[in-house]
Design a protein around this motif. Structure first.
Motif, PDB file in Angstrom:
ATOM      1  N   LEU A 260       0.831  -1.204   0.000  1.00  0.00           N
ATOM      2  CA  LEU A 260       0.000   0.000   0.000  1.00  0.00           C
ATOM      3  C   LEU A 260       0.864   1.252   0.000  1.00  0.00           C
ATOM      4  O   LEU A 260       0.598   2.198  -0.744  1.00  0.00           O
ATOM      5  N   ARG A 261       1.897   1.252   0.816  1.00  0.00           N
ATOM      6  CA  ARG A 261       2.770   2.415   0.885  1.00  0.00           C
ATOM      7  C   ARG A 261       3.488   2.644  -0.454  1.00  0.00           C
ATOM      8  O   ARG A 261       3.606   3.766  -0.933  1.00  0.00           O
ATOM      9  N   SER A 262       3.941   1.568  -1.072  1.00  0.00           N
ATOM     10  CA  SER A 262       4.615   1.679  -2.374  1.00  0.00           C
ATOM     11  C   SER A 262       3.678   2.223  -3.440  1.00  0.00           C
ATOM     12  O   SER A 262       4.064   3.040  -4.276  1.00  0.00           O
ATOM     13  N   SER A 263       2.426   1.776  -3.397  1.00  0.00           N
ATOM     14  CA  SER A 263       1.455   2.202  -4.387  1.00  0.00           C
ATOM     15  C   SER A 263       1.088   3.671  -4.229  1.00  0.00           C
ATOM     16  O   SER A 263       0.924   4.395  -5.217  1.00  0.00           O
ATOM     17  N   ILE A 264       0.978   4.120  -2.992  1.00  0.00           N
ATOM     18  CA  ILE A 264       0.537   5.488  -2.735  1.00  0.00           C
ATOM     19  C   ILE A 264       1.658   6.502  -2.916  1.00  0.00           C
ATOM     20  O   ILE A 264       1.499   7.527  -3.583  1.00  0.00           O
ATOM     21  N   SER A 265       2.822   6.225  -2.336  1.00  0.00           N
ATOM     22  CA  SER A 265       3.879   7.236  -2.335  1.00  0.00           C
ATOM     23  C   SER A 265       4.925   7.030  -3.426  1.00  0.00           C
ATOM     24  O   SER A 265       5.755   7.920  -3.642  1.00  0.00           O
ATOM     25  N   LYS A 266       4.891   5.898  -4.113  1.00  0.00           N
ATOM     26  CA  LYS A 266       5.844   5.652  -5.199  1.00  0.00           C
ATOM     27  C   LYS A 266       5.083   5.626  -6.525  1.00  0.00           C
ATOM     28  O   LYS A 266       4.715   6.643  -7.064  1.00  0.00           O
ATOM     29  N   SER A 267       4.850   4.415  -7.038  1.00  0.00           N
ATOM     30  CA  SER A 267       4.143   4.276  -8.309  1.00  0.00           C
ATOM     31  C   SER A 267       3.527   2.894  -8.379  1.00  0.00           C
ATOM     32  O   SER A 267       3.861   2.004  -7.591  1.00  0.00           O
ATOM     33  N   ARG A 268       2.646   2.711  -9.345  1.00  0.00           N
ATOM     34  CA  ARG A 268       2.000   1.408  -9.516  1.00  0.00           C
ATOM     35  C   ARG A 268       3.034   0.338  -9.879  1.00  0.00           C
ATOM     36  O   ARG A 268       3.004  -0.780  -9.359  1.00  0.00           O
TER      37      ARG A 268
ATOM     38  N   SER B 100      -2.783  -7.005  -6.270  1.00  0.00           N
ATOM     39  CA  SER B 100      -3.209  -6.297  -7.482  1.00  0.00           C
ATOM     40  C   SER B 100      -4.487  -5.519  -7.218  1.00  0.00           C
ATOM     41  O   SER B 100      -4.635  -4.365  -7.655  1.00  0.00           O
ATOM     42  N   LEU B 101      -5.412  -6.142  -6.502  1.00  0.00           N
ATOM     43  CA  LEU B 101      -6.659  -5.463  -6.146  1.00  0.00           C
ATOM     44  C   LEU B 101      -6.380  -4.222  -5.306  1.00  0.00           C
ATOM     45  O   LEU B 101      -6.941  -3.147  -5.554  1.00  0.00           O
ATOM     46  N   LEU B 102      -5.490  -4.359  -4.337  1.00  0.00           N
ATOM     47  CA  LEU B 102      -5.143  -3.224  -3.487  1.00  0.00           C
ATOM     48  C   LEU B 102      -4.475  -2.107  -4.292  1.00  0.00           C
ATOM     49  O   LEU B 102      -4.779  -0.930  -4.110  1.00  0.00           O
ATOM     50  N   ILE B 103      -3.561  -2.489  -5.182  1.00  0.00           N
ATOM     51  CA  ILE B 103      -2.819  -1.496  -5.963  1.00  0.00           C
ATOM     52  C   ILE B 103      -3.747  -0.720  -6.886  1.00  0.00           C
ATOM     53  O   ILE B 103      -3.678   0.511  -6.977  1.00  0.00           O
ATOM     54  N   PHE B 104      -4.635  -1.426  -7.589  1.00  0.00           N
ATOM     55  CA  PHE B 104      -5.554  -0.740  -8.500  1.00  0.00           C
ATOM     56  C   PHE B 104      -6.561   0.108  -7.729  1.00  0.00           C
ATOM     57  O   PHE B 104      -6.918   1.210  -8.161  1.00  0.00           O
TER      58      PHE B 104
ATOM     59  N   THR C  44      -6.021   1.520  -4.867  1.00  0.00           N
ATOM     60  CA  THR C  44      -5.259   2.687  -4.424  1.00  0.00           C
ATOM     61  C   THR C  44      -5.070   3.675  -5.566  1.00  0.00           C
ATOM     62  O   THR C  44      -5.103   4.898  -5.368  1.00  0.00           O
ATOM     63  N   GLY C  45      -4.869   3.143  -6.782  1.00  0.00           N
ATOM     64  CA  GLY C  45      -4.710   4.006  -7.946  1.00  0.00           C
ATOM     65  C   GLY C  45      -5.933   4.879  -8.177  1.00  0.00           C
ATOM     66  O   GLY C  45      -5.811   6.074  -8.485  1.00  0.00           O
ATOM     67  N   TYR C  46      -7.107   4.305  -8.006  1.00  0.00           N
ATOM     68  CA  TYR C  46      -8.334   5.078  -8.181  1.00  0.00           C
ATOM     69  C   TYR C  46      -8.481   6.149  -7.100  1.00  0.00           C
ATOM     70  O   TYR C  46      -9.089   7.194  -7.324  1.00  0.00           O
ATOM     71  N   ALA C  47      -7.915   5.857  -5.910  1.00  0.00           N
ATOM     72  CA  ALA C  47      -8.034   6.810  -4.802  1.00  0.00           C
ATOM     73  C   ALA C  47      -6.837   7.746  -4.714  1.00  0.00           C
ATOM     74  O   ALA C  47      -6.749   8.547  -3.784  1.00  0.00           O
ATOM     75  N   SER C  48      -5.926   7.639  -5.683  1.00  0.00           N
ATOM     76  CA  SER C  48      -4.681   8.411  -5.598  1.00  0.00           C
ATOM     77  C   SER C  48      -4.917   9.919  -5.619  1.00  0.00           C
ATOM     78  O   SER C  48      -4.092  10.693  -5.133  1.00  0.00           O
ATOM     79  N   ARG C  49      -6.007  10.337  -6.188  1.00  0.00           N
ATOM     80  CA  ARG C  49      -6.331  11.767  -6.234  1.00  0.00           C
ATOM     81  C   ARG C  49      -6.370  12.369  -4.839  1.00  0.00           C
ATOM     82  O   ARG C  49      -5.976  13.506  -4.613  1.00  0.00           O
ATOM     83  N   TRP C  50      -6.838  11.563  -3.875  1.00  0.00           N
ATOM     84  CA  TRP C  50      -6.932  12.050  -2.498  1.00  0.00           C
ATOM     85  C   TRP C  50      -5.731  11.619  -1.653  1.00  0.00           C
ATOM     86  O   TRP C  50      -5.450  12.224  -0.635  1.00  0.00           O
TER      87      TRP C  50
END
Length: 214
Positions: A29-37, A171-175, A177-183
């Protein structure tokens, strides 16, 4: 028990283990939010690589050695605790030091393969240096070993089942998180995420270091 029955039964157990929130989930989760997919997927792949190695080790008896040798188990425990605490303290220091984080994360992710390798090494190292993973495998894999089957082959197959389920969940968590990345990708959000992830890592490390030998 046939091989198919063993795989299906183990899949149920592995699925439950995968869904339990823990260190691996926090890292992805941290990698997806603060780094990249891509970095998050590399981290998830590293975690699965570590799980596969532990599965093979359990099948050939290396994990049994850890379970039987207090010294070997303790050495791996200390190494794992130190690694987790170093990662956690690094994140906490960055979150405290940065009055304002960059929207893309605390440090730019290197382009191309270098960033992927970094994510993979982070996931693999965290998993391999956690002896609890080896203990879980040595406790569960023998229970799903069909009579007359090759222990190495069955170990690889069971670990593969776990890795497939884990990658599907990650994968489910990463995608999501991607949709919520705006916030979630704002400077304040990243500092909060780093603080939480760092605290989780330090907590896991302390728990690992202070718990009595098995």
């Amino acid at each position: 028990m046939t091989l198919l029955q063993a795989l299906v039964s183990f899949a149920l157990v592995a699925g439950l283990l995968t869904l339990v929130p823990g260190l691996d989930t926090a890292l992805v989760l941290r990698s997806s939010i603060s780094k990249s997919r891509r970095f998050a997927f590399a981290t998830a792949l590293g975690i699965s690589t570590g799980a596969m190695i532990w599965g093979v080790a359990a099948a050939v008896g290396v994990s049994a050695l850890l379970a039987a040798s207090e010294f070997a188990y303790r050495m791996l425990t200390i190494a794992g605790a130190a690694y987790m605490m170093w990662l956690g303290l690094s994140l906490l220091w960055k979150s405290l030091r940065q009055g304002k984080a960059e929207p893309t994360g605390d440090n730019p992710v290197p382009a191309g393969g270098e960033g992927m390798v970094r994510g993979w090494l982070t996931g693999t190292g965290t998993n391999l240096l956690n002896p609890k993973v080896g203990v879980v495998y040595i406790a569960t894999i023998p229970q799903f070993m069909p009579a007359g089957a090759s222990p190495l082959l069955v170990g690889i197959l069971l670990a593969s089942v776990h890795c497939i389920l884990a990658m599907a969940w990650f994968s489910l968590l990463i995608f999501a998180t991607g949709y919520a990345s705006r916030w979630l990708k704002g400077a304040r959000s990243i500092r909060i995420i780093d603080s939480i992830t760092g605290t989780v890592l330090v907590g896991f490390g302390l728990k690992l270091a202070l718990e009595p030998a098995h």
